[in-house]
Enzyme design. Structure first.
Site, short mmCIF file in Angstrom:
data_model
loop_
_atom_site.label_atom_id
_atom_site.label_comp_id
_atom_site.label_asym_id
_atom_site.label_seq_id
_atom_site.Cartn_x
_atom_site.Cartn_y
_atom_site.Cartn_z
N GLY A 32 0.81 -1.22 0.00
CA GLY A 32 0.00 0.00 0.00
C GLY A 32 0.85 1.27 0.00
O GLY A 32 2.04 1.24 0.32
N THR A 48 9.02 3.64 -0.01
CA THR A 48 8.95 2.25 -0.44
C THR A 48 9.43 1.34 0.71
O THR A 48 10.18 1.79 1.58
CB THR A 48 9.79 2.05 -1.73
OG1 THR A 48 9.50 0.76 -2.25
CG2 THR A 48 11.28 2.18 -1.48
N THR A 77 7.81 5.75 -2.81
CA THR A 77 7.18 4.58 -3.42
C THR A 77 7.18 4.70 -4.95
O THR A 77 6.96 5.78 -5.49
CB THR A 77 5.73 4.41 -2.92
OG1 THR A 77 5.08 3.43 -3.73
CG2 THR A 77 4.93 5.70 -3.01
N SER A 78 7.40 3.56 -5.62
CA SER A 78 7.40 3.58 -7.09
C SER A 78 5.98 3.74 -7.63
O SER A 78 5.79 4.10 -8.78
CB SER A 78 8.01 2.28 -7.63
OG SER A 78 7.22 1.18 -7.22
N GLU A 79 4.99 3.46 -6.78
CA GLU A 79 3.61 3.58 -7.24
C GLU A 79 3.10 5.02 -7.17
O GLU A 79 1.93 5.29 -7.42
CB GLU A 79 2.70 2.63 -6.45
CG GLU A 79 2.84 1.19 -6.95
CD GLU A 79 1.98 0.18 -6.20
OE1 GLU A 79 1.50 0.49 -5.11
OE2 GLU A 79 1.81 -0.92 -6.73
N HIS A 98 -3.91 4.11 -1.70
CA HIS A 98 -3.84 2.86 -2.48
C HIS A 98 -3.46 1.72 -1.53
O HIS A 98 -2.46 1.82 -0.81
CB HIS A 98 -2.82 2.96 -3.60
CG HIS A 98 -2.43 1.61 -4.14
ND1 HIS A 98 -3.34 0.78 -4.73
CD2 HIS A 98 -1.26 0.93 -4.11
CE1 HIS A 98 -2.74 -0.36 -5.06
NE2 HIS A 98 -1.48 -0.29 -4.68
N HIS A 100 -4.47 -2.83 -0.51
CA HIS A 100 -4.92 -4.13 -1.01
C HIS A 100 -5.94 -4.75 -0.05
O HIS A 100 -5.70 -5.82 0.51
CB HIS A 100 -3.72 -5.08 -1.17
CG HIS A 100 -2.59 -4.50 -1.98
ND1 HIS A 100 -1.29 -4.94 -1.88
CD2 HIS A 100 -2.55 -3.49 -2.89
CE1 HIS A 100 -0.52 -4.25 -2.70
NE2 HIS A 100 -1.26 -3.36 -3.32
N HIS A 161 -4.91 -6.77 -8.16
CA HIS A 161 -3.93 -5.95 -7.43
C HIS A 161 -4.52 -5.35 -6.14
O HIS A 161 -4.12 -5.75 -5.05
CB HIS A 161 -3.41 -4.85 -8.38
CG HIS A 161 -2.35 -4.00 -7.77
ND1 HIS A 161 -1.39 -3.37 -8.50
CD2 HIS A 161 -2.12 -3.65 -6.48
CE1 HIS A 161 -0.59 -2.70 -7.70
NE2 HIS A 161 -1.02 -2.84 -6.46
ZN ZN Z 1 -0.26 -1.94 -4.72
#
Ligand code: ZN
Length: 284
Positions: A32, A48, A77-79, A98, A100, A161
């Site tokens: 997340g 991250t 974070t890469s997201e 974001h 899960h 995801h």
């Molecule tokens: Zn994710």
């Protein structure tokens, strides 16, 4: 740009929501990520490889709108590209969550559309929730999977995801995820008990009207859908995107077919038996 104390407040809010996400079981281990906008070209985000349950304000990173990290000792974070896409498309959004959450993510794994017209809260607060196509997390192609949906909803399931929700505050962005996962959990439980009963269409319409009164924009309340009011619980907004993501109704019936076909499997069996019978008759 916010002043120092406002930024500190945002950092603390991100840590608090991180804790709630972790305690709810919405993000296992280091999963997340969260972000909040603190200026035209500045976004706070989680680092991250950090557990969201134990974040300190000093762990948070700052990136600009191109994704370049400009502050923070840890790596962002890469997201974050997903978050930046949402901020770019939606100037009204100041926070993105974001994670899960298992029950909502299960629908994304089953590629099963979230039923509409079942419970009041999700109908009022979420509206129709789409499932965005799968992409490998972290790159721009992944971030772009939400583009088709971002203007017409504040809550999206990411196929195989997780989920992403966003709003005018961190708390509001988080609430949407919490409402969605609670709803998905109830759907799964109800299905285990037996059937899922839909509301009558006029009652579902009343919820859509409440959604409008509460100030939630919903395309189904716009003139574009004026002559399709009978379809408001039939995935009228996002059904056209199902093919691309291989989404189809399999676990839950279509709106208001539940009464007519209480046991679809038995019905299919009956039809199959009749066909076999006919074939046998034509053989002799
Ligand atoms: Zn994710």
């Amino acid at each position: 740009m916010m002043n120092e104390s406002e930024i500190e407040e945002r950092k603390q809010q991100l840590c608090d929501i991180g804790q709630r996400i972790y305690q709810k079981g919405f993000a296992a281990a280091n999963e997340g990520n969260l972000s909040a906008k603190i200026g035209e070209d500045r976004v706070l985000c989680t680092p991250t490889l950090a557990c969201k349950g134990f974040l300190k304000p000093s762990d948070l990173c700052t990136v600009d709108m191109s994704g370049q990290q400009v502050a923070g000792a840890r790596k962002a974070t890469s997201e974050v590209l997903l978050h930046l896409n949402i901020y770019r498309q939606r100037p009204d959004v100041t926070a993105v969550v974001h994670c899960h959450p298992p029950h909502a993510t299960a629908f994304g794994v089953a590629r099963e559309p979230i039923p509409v017209g079942v419970l009041p809260e999700p109908d009022i607060f979420l509206g129709e929730v789409p499932i965005a196509p799968y992409e490998t997390p972290g790159n721009q192609a992944f971030a772009d999977t939400i583009l088709e949906f971002v203007h017409s909803t504040d809550t999206i399931i990411l196929a195989n995801h997780g989920t992403v929700s966003y709003g005018a505050s961190i708390e509001k962005a988080y609430w949407l995820t919490e409402v969605l996962d609670a709803y998905c959990r109830i759907l799964i439980l109800a299905k285990q008990i037996g059937r899922v009963e839909y509301l009558a269409l006029d009652k579902a319409q009343e919820l859509l009207e409440l959604r409008r009164q509460w100030g939630f924009e919903d395309p189904r309340n716009s003139s574009a859908y004026a002559d399709r009011q009978q379809d408001i619980c039939s995935h009228v907004q996002f059904r056209k995107t199902w093919n691309e993501s291989d989404i189809r109704k399999s676990g839950f019936p279509e709106f208001h077919t539940s009464n007519r076909f209480p046991d679809t499997e038995a019905l299919i069996e009956q039809i199959a038996e009749r066909v076999v019978e006919k074939l046998r008759q034509s053989d002799t």
